[in-house]
Write an enzyme that holds these catalytic residues in place. Sequence first.
Site: not given
Ligand code: NAP
Length: 480
Positions: A150, A228-230, A248, A282, A461
Amino acid sequence: MKKILNYIDGELIEPINGEYLDNFNPSTGKVYSVVPDSDHDDINKAVKAAQIAYNEWSQTSKEYRSEMLLKLANILELHTQEFIEAESKDNGKPETLAAKVDLPRALTNLRFFASAILHDSSEMHDMDGEAINYTLRQPIGVAACISAWNLPIYLLTWKIAPALATGNTVVAKPSEITPMTAYLFSKVCIEAGLPKGVLNIVHGAGKKVGDPLTSHPDVPVVSFTGGTATGQHISSITSPMFKKLSLELGGKNPNIIFDDADFEKSVSFASRAAFTNQGQICLCGSRLFIHEKIYEKFKKALIQKASKLNIGNPRSADSNLGAVVSKDHMNKILSKIKEAEKLGGKILLGGTRKILQGDLKEGYYINPTIIEGLDYKCSINQEEIFGPVVSIIPFKDEEQVITMANSTKYGLSASIFTENISKAHRVAAKIDSGVIWINTWLLRDLRIPFGGMKHSGIGREGGFNSLRFFTEPKNICIKL
Ligand code: NAP
């Protein structure tokens, strides 16, 4: 077709298996580049390079590392326009937003930690003349930095800057959906003369690259931003290996409007908090609680405000919203809106895909959506949607809104709008969120502890918290 490459040991290289994935431009729905479909072999190569580089980088002075981060920032700044265009094309966000938020913040991240490392200090504990203790803070080794799609360059730099400043080396994994600015940043590293192996960027699919990285025995520290699931999955890998882990994660953030709030200001913030970056932050306020006395008036004003938002070509200066990040994500958001209707929700605005003209007709655009009438406990009000969708809910008093605000598994951020300062403090103290804003939203000081409670993450962080996370404290006791 543009080919993105991995950045390993100071060089831009093809993935070892020679395989690539398509990279889409969300604004047109068309493939415009390819990204390495890397696997464990590339991760092993990157970790090896980072381990070798660690021997020298961890011994360099703080001044040297600080100067190197400043150099990266200065060179990145020279390429600002290229990065703005690339971020918008890769992610679908308006160029104006990338210019206002993503790029300035990436520069600040690098400069902030370049400065912070020079101003850090460690503790000393005096035992009344018998002994003194002092604490050394040493780098840990090879850090894994994994970031979401994002805010691609913003989140990447938020992680790598403190990791490198403290003397660690890094293997970063950007999201496979938005790899372009990380790739451009590897060119910045080469131009800046960052020693080889200090930062390595391996592109590819989540599990295929992520699992070998987080489970690698020579990677003792993992900083992750994503869903959260990841986060749960990563934790199940790293915890038994006793790795240091920062998570995060997602949020389902309440935005609370009391009847004594500044009306115009709170309507404006409610709209921004719901729809900025197509609702893909997020910290977005996706649950909007409005005091029953002003509910109808506020609802009308919000609909009016949101209906003026211009959804269009991310390249145009007058687009307020661009495309959501991918076709899958668009379909997920649209299916959540359908689910909301099935649960009795009334769509007050939007609720549909927007089809633009010409080259943009296959793009992933969604109209800003406002829903009312949903129970605060239903799935739509409990699970993160991560799109331009806000659910509005009336409340009668403080006690009720606190119960509703705290009812989800998340605890990332919250906003409270009221002109009554005592009420603001009282409610803020009772909301289960790591970050609370009063009469504002998304106002960030990089020194604050940033992170979430409950399923929104582990650890904090920001500022010295990041420097603490990327170092290992070692106490030394001297008998006097
Ligand atoms: P995501 O599917 O969990 O992916 C996040 C990152 O993890 C991506 O680089 C993804 O790679 C990677 N990933 C996926 N499976 C993995 C595994 N088994 N091991 C290690 N890395 C893995 O999340 P997203 O859809 O990209 O992002 C949206 C989420 O991020 C939302 O829930 C949002 O709230 C959260 N977020 C939180 C914050 C915060 O500061 N709290 C900030 C921004 C976003 P791929 O994309 O290549 O699959």
